[in-house]
Write a protein that holds these residues in place. Structure first.
Motif, short mmCIF file in Angstrom:
data_model
loop_
_atom_site.label_atom_id
_atom_site.label_comp_id
_atom_site.label_asym_id
_atom_site.label_seq_id
_atom_site.Cartn_x
_atom_site.Cartn_y
_atom_site.Cartn_z
N PRO A 1 0.85 -1.09 -0.07
CA PRO A 1 0.07 -0.05 -0.16
C PRO A 1 0.94 1.37 -0.03
O PRO A 1 1.88 1.41 0.57
N HIS A 2 0.38 2.18 -0.57
CA HIS A 2 1.06 3.63 -0.62
C HIS A 2 0.27 4.54 0.04
O HIS A 2 0.45 5.75 0.02
N SER A 3 -0.53 4.08 1.01
CA SER A 3 -1.15 4.85 2.07
C SER A 3 -1.75 4.23 3.30
O SER A 3 -1.36 2.84 3.16
N ILE A 4 -1.97 4.83 4.53
CA ILE A 4 -2.28 4.17 5.51
C ILE A 4 -3.93 3.94 5.90
O ILE A 4 -4.33 3.61 6.86
N VAL A 5 -4.55 4.34 4.70
CA VAL A 5 -6.14 4.28 4.64
C VAL A 5 -6.52 2.89 5.00
O VAL A 5 -6.18 2.12 4.40
N SER A 6 -7.93 3.02 5.09
CA SER A 6 -8.53 1.64 5.20
C SER A 6 -8.89 1.16 3.86
O SER A 6 -9.00 1.89 3.08
N LEU A 7 -8.65 -0.25 3.96
CA LEU A 7 -8.89 -0.80 2.67
C LEU A 7 -10.09 -0.95 2.09
O LEU A 7 -10.26 -1.42 1.00
N HIS A 8 -11.16 -0.81 2.98
CA HIS A 8 -12.70 -0.86 2.40
C HIS A 8 -13.12 0.62 1.93
O HIS A 8 -14.42 0.56 1.59
N MET A 9 -12.40 1.53 2.41
CA MET A 9 -12.96 2.97 2.21
C MET A 9 -12.66 3.58 0.98
O MET A 9 -13.77 4.20 0.33
N CYS B 1 0.99 -5.00 5.31
CA CYS B 1 0.10 -4.42 5.91
C CYS B 1 0.59 -3.25 6.58
O CYS B 1 1.67 -3.36 7.44
N VAL B 2 -0.01 -1.94 6.71
CA VAL B 2 0.81 -0.87 7.30
C VAL B 2 0.39 -0.85 8.92
O VAL B 2 1.14 -0.26 9.55
N GLY B 3 -0.56 -1.70 8.99
CA GLY B 3 -1.01 -1.72 10.68
C GLY B 3 -1.88 -2.86 10.82
O GLY B 3 -2.39 -3.53 10.20
N PRO B 4 -2.34 -2.83 12.39
CA PRO B 4 -3.44 -3.91 12.60
C PRO B 4 -4.68 -3.72 12.06
O PRO B 4 -5.42 -4.77 11.74
N HIS B 5 -5.07 -2.56 11.49
CA HIS B 5 -6.36 -2.18 10.67
C HIS B 5 -6.18 -3.00 9.54
O HIS B 5 -7.22 -3.69 9.06
N HIS B 6 -5.17 -3.08 8.77
CA HIS B 6 -5.05 -3.80 7.46
C HIS B 6 -5.23 -5.21 7.75
O HIS B 6 -5.89 -6.14 6.96
#
Length: 165
Positions: A81-89, A104-109
Motif C-alpha cells: 500500500p502507498h497509504s495508511i487508509v482503510s482498505l474498504h473505504m 499491511c501498514v498496521g493492525p487495521h489492514h
C-alpha cells in the motif's frame, strides 16, 4: 524506498517498471537493476498479461479487476500500500482479492484483509506486518529532535496531497 532495500540487502536482480514517464525510479542506476517505461496503453496491457518473474511487487490495486491482469507466468503477486487508509473505504470491493501477499501498514489492514476475504469469498492471503515508511521517518525525526535538544519543540506536520496542487 522498497526498491533500494531489495537491491542493497538481497541478491535479487530487479526490474522496475512504470507507466509514468517522470517516475523517479526510472532514473535509478545499479548493476542489479533494469528499468522500463511501459506507458499506459496496449504495451502496458501486453506487459502485464505476459510478464514472467518469480514475484511481482506493486502498489496498484484491482489485480484482475481492470486492465491490470495477472500473468500466468508469474506465480506470486505482492501488494504494497502507498497509504495508511482503510482498505474498504477508498478501494473497489474486490481490489485485493487476487493478490497472494498483502503488506499491511498496521493492525487495521490485518483485520480488514481477513474480513474482505470472508465477505468476497476470496483466497486467504499471506499478510506481512510491513509498517509505513513515512510514519517511521516521522517517528525517527521526532525521536532525534527530542534526543538532540534540551528545549521542547512543537512539531508541525505538513501532509501534502497527491497531485500537482
Amino acid at each position: 524506498m522498497i526498491l533500494d532495500e531489495i537491491i542493497l540487502n538481497t541478491d535479487f536482480h530487479v526490474s522496475y517498471v512504470s507507466s509514468t514517464d517522470d517516475d523517479p525510479g526510472l532514473q535509478k542506476k545499479h548493476p542489479k537493476l533494469k528499468v522500463f517505461y511501459v506507458g499506459s496503453g496496449v504495451i502496458r496491457d501486453f506487459f502485464f498479461k505476459n510478464v514472467e518473474t518469480d514475484f511481482f511487487i506493486c502498489t496498484t490495486p484491482d489485480l484482475d479487476c481492470s486492465r491490470f491482469v495477472r500473468s500466468k507466468k508469474t506465480p506470486i503477486y505482492i501488494y504494497v500500500p502507498h497509504s495508511i487508509v482503510s482498505l474498504h473505504m477508498i478501494y473497489n470491493q474486490h481490489a485485493f482479492d487476487n493478490f497472494d501477499v498483502i503488506c499491511c501498514v498496521g493492525p487495521h489492514h490485518l483485520e480488514e484483509v481477513r474480513q474482505l476475504e470472508s465477505l468476497n469469498k476470496s483466497s486467504k492471503k499471506q499478510l506481512l506486518k510491513f509498517g509505513y515508511r513515512h510514519l517511521k521517518s516521522t517517528e525517527n525525526s521526532k525521536r532525534a529532535t527530542k534526543t538532540n535538544s534540551k528545549r521542547a519543540f512543537k512539531t508541525i506536520l505538513i501532509a501534502p496531497s497527491w497531485g500537482e496542487k
